[in-house]
Design an enzyme around this catalytic site. Structure first.
Site, PDB file in Angstrom:
ATOM      1  N   HIS A 424      54.314 -14.701  24.972  1.00  0.00           N
ATOM      2  CA  HIS A 424      53.711 -16.002  25.206  1.00  0.00           C
ATOM      3  C   HIS A 424      52.399 -15.877  25.973  1.00  0.00           C
ATOM      4  CE1 HIS A 424      54.684 -16.305  29.553  1.00  0.00           C
ATOM      5  NE2 HIS A 424      55.820 -15.685  29.251  1.00  0.00           N
ATOM      6  N   CYS A 443      59.745 -11.402  30.122  1.00  0.00           N
ATOM      7  CA  CYS A 443      59.006 -11.703  28.899  1.00  0.00           C
ATOM      8  C   CYS A 443      57.660 -10.969  28.880  1.00  0.00           C
ATOM      9  CB  CYS A 443      58.787 -13.201  28.773  1.00  0.00           C
ATOM     10  SG  CYS A 443      60.262 -14.105  28.248  1.00  0.00           S
TER      11      CYS A 443
END
Length: 588
Positions: A424, A443
């Site tokens: 992301h 992440c």
């Protein structure tokens, strides 16, 4: 990897009948015993999977497979060649193969020993096709928290084994059954620089002196030729010697090849740097690091398409690979040491433009009242709440709407997995300037996410203008990829570029030592999926709990309600061995 202790349970073979016709009965009974026995060894030689071997023989009419010493010698040759992949010949019962490749070795055995020998040879082949295609180790046993992979399909192992024994050229067949990615081939080639060379140890070092160039005459040249012969991998004398002291064209070509392999400037000149490299002792530690990283690579690349996303966690890079070559790269931020980015492979199926962010429970517990930048939802009614103590996570959920300050930025790349890890954007762009970027909560934050979205959506009729149009607004948009794209998250502490120059990265997650120890130990069994096997829950601890970083707020995180631990069931007791098998059962 579990440690196994051997308890010998000697089971007597059935009395041999002199009639030849009973051979099939004896083999059938033995194979049936293997099918029902979870872990088994013949004469101290463990079999990787009795069930798969029984199926292998069933596909061949329960007949003996290894009938000539020449065929055994082919298998023996494969075990020696496996060293180029980072294995040891002992991984494939090399002592047994060596003994059984002798003339008349098979024919001189009594029937029970003959059957046992055939099974051990077939197990060596099973191990070879399993280890070279999927890796020697089960990544979940190495680290169930941060590694993922499905069980190895029995069908693929059987296909490789059956094809190998039916092929005229066993090695040729096995070499073509799968195309290795370029980054595996490059690191494999680099391993040759670090494999210990016994012949080198007996040679004196190459003396320093004036530079040697093409056309030079020097008494050091014969020793230079011999060192290059060994280091460039020539099995026997590779040079014609019309004039031993002359630096001729043939020697020049060997010098250039050596310089390229070792990352030196390929000018063909023997100067101080090249002499130092020729004389350097073999670095065993670096060789081991290359071996374990080749092993890591094998865990995830089976049947890999030519297009995929490759996240090089330890190097803080992500690459888009098209047609088997890197087409585009970007810097990334990965997990901190206490919230590590896991290593696994999955399929990206959609992107989210202008994503919302649901605050994970682990973070929500620490919150009280929240600002108007967050939306509070009453879990009981599903409606927006105007107030309340949001630390009561059982009552409320907290959602950050799309916007420039959203923790996930403007784009999220989704490939559903048990870790709730994804790629992301991030509003904290300044962090990409750091050389060490283990800063996230698991992440992978991408420096150039809009460009990545443009590349991945190119075939879905989404150009940059259309993407920007959505991003200029505030509406969340889900966009499916035209075709699922493999995403590989690799933790590699050794990597080689195309010319074979190796870069060694810091082991920031401290994972190398365990892989090294287990890779050097024998493997007694494998996690194999058979067609009739029931799908069981993944046996693993939960993905890392994600907490806010002290320096850049709360970006990527995973909802703890989705991170449930599946407790391991105690192993089932081994079935009682059935005659006529003479074997050793293994206990945990």
């Amino acid at each position: 990897m579990k440690l196994y202790f051997y308890r010998s349970l000697t089971l007597f073979w059935l009395a041999l009948l002199p009639q030849l016709g009973h051979s099939s009965t004896l083999l059938n009974s033995t194979l049936e015993s293997l099918r029902e026995t979870k872990t088994v060894a013949f004469d101290g030689v463990p079999l990787l999977s009795g069930r798969l071997l029984a199926e292998f023989y069933a596909r061949r009419g329960n007949a003996l497979v290894w009938t000539t010493p020449a065929r055994v010698a082919e298998l023996l040759h494969l075990t020696h060649e496996s060293q180029t992949e980072g294995f040891a010949p002992e991984d494939f019962h090399v002592a047994t193969l060596r003994a059984l490749s002798a003339p008349d070795a098979l024919n001189s055995l009594a029937e029970p020993a003959r059957i046992a020998a055939d099974l051990k040879l077939s197990d060596a082949l099973l191990r070879y096709v399993h280890h070279t295609r999927f890796g020697k180790l089960d990544p979940l046993e190495v680290d169930p928290q941060y590694n993922d992979r499905d069980p190895v399909p029995a069908s693929l192992l059987l296909k490789d084994m059956l094809g190998a024994v039916d092929a005229v050229d066993m090695q040729g067949f096995l070499a073509t059954r799968q195309q290795h990615p370029f980054w595996y081939n490059a690191l494999k080639e680099a391993l040759t620089q670090f494999i210990p060379q016994a012949d080198i140890a007996d040679l004196p070092p190459l003396a320093s002196g004036a530079n040697l160039v093409k056309g030079s005459r020097d008494p050091r040249i014969p020793l230079l030729r011999e060192r290059l012969r060994i280091l460039n991998g020539h099995k026997s004398t590779a040079f014609t010697l019309p004039d031993a002291d002359l630096f001729d064209a043939q020697l020049y070509a060997e010098v250039v090849a050596f310089q390229r392999r070792f990352g030196l400037f390929p000018d063909g000149v023997i100067g101080p740097t090249t002499i130092a490299t020729l004389n350097q002792p073999v670095d065993v530690e670096k060789a081991d690091r290359i071996r374990i990283n080749l092993e890591r690579m094998r865990w995830l690349f089976n049947d890999l398409a030519s297009d995929y996303v490759f996240v090089d966690v330890a190097n803080y890079q992500a690459h888009v690979v098209r047609d088997g070559a890197i087409a585009w790269s970007t810097r990334v931020i990965v997990g901190q040491t206490d919230s590590q980015t896991p290593m696994f492979r999955d399929t990206m199926n959609h992107l989210v433009l202008n994503p919302t962010w649901t605050v994970p429970i682990s973070i929500q517990k620490t919150m009280g009242q929240v600002s108007a930048n967050y939306m509070v939802v009453d879990r009981q009614t599903g409606r927006k709440s105007n107030g309340g103590n949001v630390s009561n996570y059982r009552r409320y959920s907290v959602i950050q709407p799309p916007g420039p300050k959203n923790a996930l930025g403007r784009v999220k790349f989704m490939f559903p997995n048990r870790h709730s890890v994804y790629l992301h954007d991030t509003p904290n762009k300044s962090l990409f300037a750091r050389s060490s970027r283990a800063l996230s909560h698991g992440c992978v934050r991408v420096e150039n996410p809009v460009k990545l979205a443009e590349i991945l959506l190119h075939e879905s009729d989404w150009d940059r203008a259309r993407i920007d149009q959505v991003l200029d607004g505030s509406k969340t948009r889900y966009v499916n990829l035209q075709q699922g794209l493999p995403v590989l998250l690799y933790y590699l502490t050794a990597y080689a570029n195309a010319p074979g120059k190796v870069s060694f990265r810091p082991d920031m997650y401290q994972r190398d030592q365990r892989v090294k120890e287990l890779f050097a130990a024998p493997v007694l069994s494998a996690r194999i999926a058979f067609p009739d096997a029931k799908m069981l829950p993944l046996v693993a601890p939960p993905a890392p709990v994600i907490m806010p970083a002290e320096d850049d707020g709360t970006d990527d995180a995973a909802d703890e309600e989705q991170l449930q631990e599946v407790n391991k069931k105690p192993p089932s007791p081994l079935p009682a061995p059935q005659e006529p098998v003479r074997l050793t059962q293994m206990e945990n």
